[in-house]
Design a protein around this motif. Structure first.
Motif, mmCIF file in Angstrom:
data_model
loop_
_atom_site.group_PDB
_atom_site.id
_atom_site.type_symbol
_atom_site.label_atom_id
_atom_site.label_comp_id
_atom_site.label_asym_id
_atom_site.label_seq_id
_atom_site.Cartn_x
_atom_site.Cartn_y
_atom_site.Cartn_z
ATOM 1 N N LEU A 180 -3.377 55.585 26.932
ATOM 2 C CA LEU A 180 -4.045 55.812 28.009
ATOM 3 C C LEU A 180 -4.197 56.552 29.194
ATOM 4 C CD1 LEU A 180 -7.165 54.492 29.656
ATOM 5 C CD2 LEU A 180 -5.876 51.944 30.088
ATOM 6 N N LEU A 181 -2.741 56.199 29.514
ATOM 7 C CA LEU A 181 -2.457 56.836 30.393
ATOM 8 C C LEU A 181 -2.123 58.223 30.394
ATOM 9 C CD1 LEU A 181 0.790 54.416 32.009
ATOM 10 C CD2 LEU A 181 -1.605 54.942 33.455
ATOM 11 N N GLU A 182 -1.751 59.043 29.193
ATOM 12 C CA GLU A 182 -1.285 60.245 28.565
ATOM 13 C C GLU A 182 -2.904 60.799 28.746
ATOM 14 O OE1 GLU A 182 0.654 60.373 25.511
ATOM 15 O OE2 GLU A 182 2.401 59.966 26.629
ATOM 16 N N ALA A 183 -4.251 59.693 28.462
ATOM 17 C CA ALA A 183 -5.008 60.641 28.473
ATOM 18 C C ALA A 183 -6.607 59.721 28.249
ATOM 19 C CB ALA A 183 -5.717 61.092 27.121
ATOM 20 N N PRO A 184 -6.515 59.216 30.110
ATOM 21 C CA PRO A 184 -7.167 58.516 30.519
ATOM 22 C C PRO A 184 -9.228 58.908 29.994
ATOM 23 C CG PRO A 184 -6.498 59.686 32.480
ATOM 24 C CD PRO A 184 -5.554 60.148 31.045
ATOM 25 N N ARG A 185 -9.361 59.893 30.459
ATOM 26 C CA ARG A 185 -10.623 60.506 30.254
ATOM 27 C C ARG A 185 -10.900 59.718 28.767
ATOM 28 N NH1 ARG A 185 -13.881 62.039 34.051
ATOM 29 N NH2 ARG A 185 -11.949 63.352 36.495
ATOM 30 N N ASP A 186 -10.103 60.471 28.109
ATOM 31 C CA ASP A 186 -10.598 59.967 26.554
ATOM 32 C C ASP A 186 -10.801 58.669 26.255
ATOM 33 O OD1 ASP A 186 -10.380 62.655 26.467
ATOM 34 O OD2 ASP A 186 -8.694 62.793 25.443
ATOM 35 N N HIS A 187 -9.816 57.374 26.813
ATOM 36 C CA HIS A 187 -10.327 56.640 26.404
ATOM 37 C C HIS A 187 -10.933 55.395 27.579
ATOM 38 C CE1 HIS A 187 -6.904 57.215 23.781
ATOM 39 N NE2 HIS A 187 -6.457 57.296 24.026
ATOM 40 N N LEU A 188 -11.760 55.622 28.603
ATOM 41 C CA LEU A 188 -12.071 55.409 29.534
ATOM 42 C C LEU A 188 -13.217 55.771 29.360
ATOM 43 C CD1 LEU A 188 -9.255 54.427 31.679
ATOM 44 C CD2 LEU A 188 -10.474 53.160 30.278
ATOM 45 N N ALA A 195 4.587 59.327 40.903
ATOM 46 C CA ALA A 195 5.183 58.469 40.089
ATOM 47 C C ALA A 195 4.600 58.533 38.350
ATOM 48 C CB ALA A 195 3.874 56.980 40.460
ATOM 49 N N GLY A 196 3.968 59.761 37.948
ATOM 50 C CA GLY A 196 3.722 60.393 36.508
ATOM 51 C C GLY A 196 1.615 59.904 36.268
ATOM 52 N N TYR A 197 1.688 59.412 37.364
ATOM 53 C CA TYR A 197 0.055 59.094 37.186
ATOM 54 C C TYR A 197 -0.961 60.115 37.325
ATOM 55 C CZ TYR A 197 2.496 55.000 36.227
ATOM 56 O OH TYR A 197 3.058 53.969 35.700
ATOM 57 N N GLN A 198 -0.837 61.243 37.832
ATOM 58 C CA GLN A 198 -1.556 62.279 37.783
ATOM 59 C C GLN A 198 -2.855 61.941 37.452
ATOM 60 O OE1 GLN A 198 -0.161 66.785 37.767
ATOM 61 N NE2 GLN A 198 -1.866 67.364 38.543
ATOM 62 N N LYS A 199 -3.013 62.077 35.652
ATOM 63 C CA LYS A 199 -4.388 62.145 35.296
ATOM 64 C C LYS A 199 -5.018 60.879 35.933
ATOM 65 C CE LYS A 199 -2.927 64.348 31.477
ATOM 66 N NZ LYS A 199 -2.704 64.770 29.797
ATOM 67 N N LEU A 200 -5.375 59.728 36.385
ATOM 68 C CA LEU A 200 -5.796 58.942 36.923
ATOM 69 C C LEU A 200 -6.731 59.679 38.280
ATOM 70 C CD1 LEU A 200 -3.564 56.080 36.292
ATOM 71 C CD2 LEU A 200 -5.419 56.322 34.944
ATOM 72 N N VAL A 201 -5.816 60.359 38.992
ATOM 73 C CA VAL A 201 -6.289 60.659 40.103
ATOM 74 C C VAL A 201 -8.046 61.068 40.304
ATOM 75 C CG1 VAL A 201 -5.965 62.452 41.847
ATOM 76 C CG2 VAL A 201 -4.250 61.294 41.344
ATOM 77 N N PRO A 202 -8.742 61.996 39.346
ATOM 78 C CA PRO A 202 -9.787 62.508 39.267
ATOM 79 C C PRO A 202 -11.074 61.272 39.140
ATOM 80 C CG PRO A 202 -8.100 63.484 37.533
ATOM 81 C CD PRO A 202 -7.236 62.837 37.887
ATOM 82 N N LEU A 203 -10.226 59.794 38.601
ATOM 83 C CA LEU A 203 -11.069 58.379 37.783
ATOM 84 C C LEU A 203 -11.416 57.652 39.201
ATOM 85 C CD1 LEU A 203 -9.668 58.188 34.914
ATOM 86 C CD2 LEU A 203 -11.083 59.490 35.054
ATOM 87 N N ILE A 204 -9.911 57.932 39.981
ATOM 88 C CA ILE A 204 -10.545 57.409 41.186
ATOM 89 C C ILE A 204 -12.062 57.507 42.090
ATOM 90 C CG2 ILE A 204 -9.210 55.678 43.397
ATOM 91 C CD1 ILE A 204 -6.851 56.125 41.219
#
Length: 173
Positions: free
Chosen positions: A11-19, A144-153
């Motif tokens: 989920l954290l590696e590809a949040p857009r795919d899973h969310l 923290a290694g969560y860069q891929k979450l940034v565009p979702l917020i």
């Protein structure tokens, strides 16, 4: 245990795919104990000797600290922060907290004098002055290694509560 973490890692590696299709508002209360455990886990080479948080139901956050300060030695302060407006992405990515009380007479001039030294000690994405604390949320998430979450917020807000801090955020994938 590693098998249980695999879905979270994916989920954290590809949040857009899973969310994909997610559009949710989350109210996340974080208790004083958890926050103080996080604050206690700071790197050992910081000048901060003691640091803990005390939320206030009046939408204030009290930070108690003891730090080694150049020239003056050890200082103890209770600083009161008032959370600023919500962080919106990508327009306003800075979490802003005004310092409303806690500094003594000579603290502010000393902080201004040492501003460049303070900036060098702080991680990239954190700004501290005698008037405010600002946190660049994308920089902190990236570190923290969560860069891929940034565009979702889309929205992030912090509020002081009764024995907790409340995070309100809007995620959209």
């Amino acid at each position: 245990m590693a098998e249980q973490l695999a879905p979270i890692k994916a989920l954290l590696e590809a949040p857009r795919d899973h969310l994909a299709g997610t559009d949710m508002w989350i109210k996340l209360p974080l208790g004083r104990t958890l926050i103080n455990e996080v604050l206690a886990a700071r790197p050992p080479d910081t000048p901060v000797k003691d640091l803990f948080m005390d939320p206030d139901p009046g939408n204030l956050i009290h930070i108690h600290l003891e730090a080694a300060a150049p020239v003056v030695g050890s200082i103890r302060r209770r600083l009161t922060f008032k959370p600023g407006p919500a962080v919106t992405f990508p327009d306003q990515p800075w979490l802003h907290l005004d310092i409303t009380e806690g500094f003594k007479f000579m603290d502010k001039p000393v902080i201004r004098l040492l501003q460049s030294t303070i900036e060098k000690k702080l991680p990239k994405g954190i700004e501290f002055s005698s008037d405010y604390l600002r946190i660049h949320v994308p920089a902190m998430l990236t570190k923290a290694g969560y860069q891929k979450l940034v565009p979702l917020i889309r929205h992030l807000e912090i509020r002081g509560g009764d024995d907790q801090i409340i995070l309100l955020f809007h995620l959209k994938a």
